[in-house]
Write a protein that holds these residues in place. Structure first.
Motif, PDB file in Angstrom:
ATOM      1  N   ARG A   1       0.816  -1.222   0.000  1.00  0.00           N
ATOM      2  CA  ARG A   1       0.000   0.000   0.000  1.00  0.00           C
ATOM      3  C   ARG A   1       0.847   1.269   0.000  1.00  0.00           C
ATOM      4  N   LYS A   2       2.100   1.181   0.486  1.00  0.00           N
ATOM      5  CA  LYS A   2       2.967   2.355   0.541  1.00  0.00           C
ATOM      6  C   LYS A   2       3.847   2.489  -0.705  1.00  0.00           C
ATOM      7  N   ASP A   3       3.724   1.556  -1.626  1.00  0.00           N
ATOM      8  CA  ASP A   3       4.524   1.595  -2.847  1.00  0.00           C
ATOM      9  C   ASP A   3       3.806   2.464  -3.885  1.00  0.00           C
ATOM     10  N   PRO A   4       4.393   3.596  -4.292  1.00  0.00           N
ATOM     11  CA  PRO A   4       3.702   4.465  -5.262  1.00  0.00           C
ATOM     12  C   PRO A   4       3.782   3.961  -6.696  1.00  0.00           C
ATOM     13  N   ASN A   5       4.647   2.993  -6.984  1.00  0.00           N
ATOM     14  CA  ASN A   5       4.809   2.499  -8.339  1.00  0.00           C
ATOM     15  C   ASN A   5       3.594   1.665  -8.751  1.00  0.00           C
ATOM     16  N   HIS A   6       2.932   2.073  -9.821  1.00  0.00           N
ATOM     17  CA  HIS A   6       1.755   1.368 -10.362  1.00  0.00           C
ATOM     18  C   HIS A   6       0.650   1.223  -9.305  1.00  0.00           C
ATOM     19  N   ARG A   7       0.558   2.152  -8.384  1.00  0.00           N
ATOM     20  CA  ARG A   7      -0.448   2.029  -7.322  1.00  0.00           C
ATOM     21  C   ARG A   7      -1.860   2.100  -7.884  1.00  0.00           C
ATOM     22  N   GLY A   8      -2.097   3.033  -8.787  1.00  0.00           N
ATOM     23  CA  GLY A   8      -3.434   3.167  -9.361  1.00  0.00           C
ATOM     24  C   GLY A   8      -3.867   1.923 -10.114  1.00  0.00           C
ATOM     25  N   ARG A   9      -2.949   1.334 -10.878  1.00  0.00           N
ATOM     26  CA  ARG A   9      -3.281   0.122 -11.627  1.00  0.00           C
ATOM     27  C   ARG A   9      -3.565  -1.035 -10.687  1.00  0.00           C
ATOM     28  N   ARG A  10      -2.777  -1.152  -9.638  1.00  0.00           N
ATOM     29  CA  ARG A  10      -2.995  -2.260  -8.698  1.00  0.00           C
ATOM     30  C   ARG A  10      -4.314  -2.100  -7.948  1.00  0.00           C
ATOM     31  N   MET A  11      -4.649  -0.866  -7.572  1.00  0.00           N
ATOM     32  CA  MET A  11      -5.920  -0.638  -6.889  1.00  0.00           C
ATOM     33  C   MET A  11      -7.104  -0.930  -7.804  1.00  0.00           C
ATOM     34  N   LEU A  12      -7.017  -0.499  -9.056  1.00  0.00           N
ATOM     35  CA  LEU A  12      -8.099  -0.770 -10.004  1.00  0.00           C
ATOM     36  C   LEU A  12      -8.253  -2.262 -10.252  1.00  0.00           C
ATOM     37  N   HIS A  13      -7.137  -2.961 -10.347  1.00  0.00           N
ATOM     38  CA  HIS A  13      -7.188  -4.413 -10.547  1.00  0.00           C
ATOM     39  C   HIS A  13      -7.849  -5.106  -9.354  1.00  0.00           C
TER      40      HIS A  13
END
Length: 234
Positions: A163-175
């Motif tokens: 959750r603290k990793d900003p890399n590809h955070r939006g894509r992971r949350m959407l997935h």
């Protein structure tokens, strides 16, 4: 000597009025005003039109220690507007769960294709439905449910750890959100499988709803799966 100065004055006045001879012209040239004589070699002669002010020399800042200030500024300008990736260290348990999640995901598309083909056949030809065909359809549905159960546990767990990793955070949350929605859709679709106990009319209504929910869940989860497969997300 007292008569010499008045005579010189008279001669000068008459020389300006009367026509001058060659000798007189030579004598006049020695009495030209100073403004008509160019001031050659005079230290006070200044040509203001040709005078220009030289620009002051530009001083460069010296390097501080071993750091090149100019190179650092150029590097900062080159990387302006470019977001740098932040390195995040994950645990070994995270990597194991991520590997299980990916391996299980590879069976998603084949299971979807097989289940959709069997379900479409049963929907189009209800009179040809046999117990063996129903068993195949049920087995494929349970396999998809098991697959989503494993991927839900591993995916949600890793989503929380990262959750603290900003890399590809939006894509992971959407997935994660779309897969949880597909989980709910498959659960509802399995609970609403058609049955003849409520009559023929109710049976056709139930199978229509069952097919619509199952197909929608397959499409949503398939798009989410392909997004992570080709999008570079972890």
């Amino acid at each position: 000597m007292r008569h010499v100065f008045p005579i010189a004055i008279v001669v000068a006045v008459l020389g300006g009025v009367l026509p001058a001879s060659a000798d007189d012209e030579f004598a006049r040239s020695t009495w030209q005003p100073c403004a008509d004589v160019p001031m050659r070699g005079s230290p006070w002669a200044v040509n203001w039109a040709a005078t220009s002010v030289a620009p002051a020399p530009r001083l460069s800042m010296p390097s501080i220690g071993t750091t090149n200030v100019g190179a650092a500024e150029a590097a900062d300008q080159a990387t302006t507007g470019r977001r740098r990736a932040i390195a995040v260290e994950y645990s070994d348990a995270y990597k194991i769960r991520n590997k299980i999640h990916k391996i299980a995901s590879y069976t998603t598309i084949p299971l979807f294709v097989a289940e959709y083909w069997v379900g479409a056949y049963m929907y189009a030809y209800p009179v040809n439905i046999t117990s063996s065909l129903q068993s195949v359809h049920r087995t494929l549905g349970m396999s998809i449910g098991s697959l989503f159960a494993v991927n839900t546990v591993t995916g949600v767990w890793n989503l929380w750890d990262g959750r603290k990793d900003p890399n590809h955070r939006g894509r992971r949350m959407l997935h994660g959100i779309t897969m949880l929605a597909a989980d709910a859709g498959f659960a509802v679709s399995g609970a609403m499988r058609p049955s003849l106990r409520g009559g023929v009319d109710n049976y056709y209504h139930q199978r229509m709803v069952h097919r619509a929910i199952a197909t929608t869940s397959m499409v949503v989860s398939g798009i989410s799966y392909l997004m992570m497969l080709f999008g570079g997300g972890e």
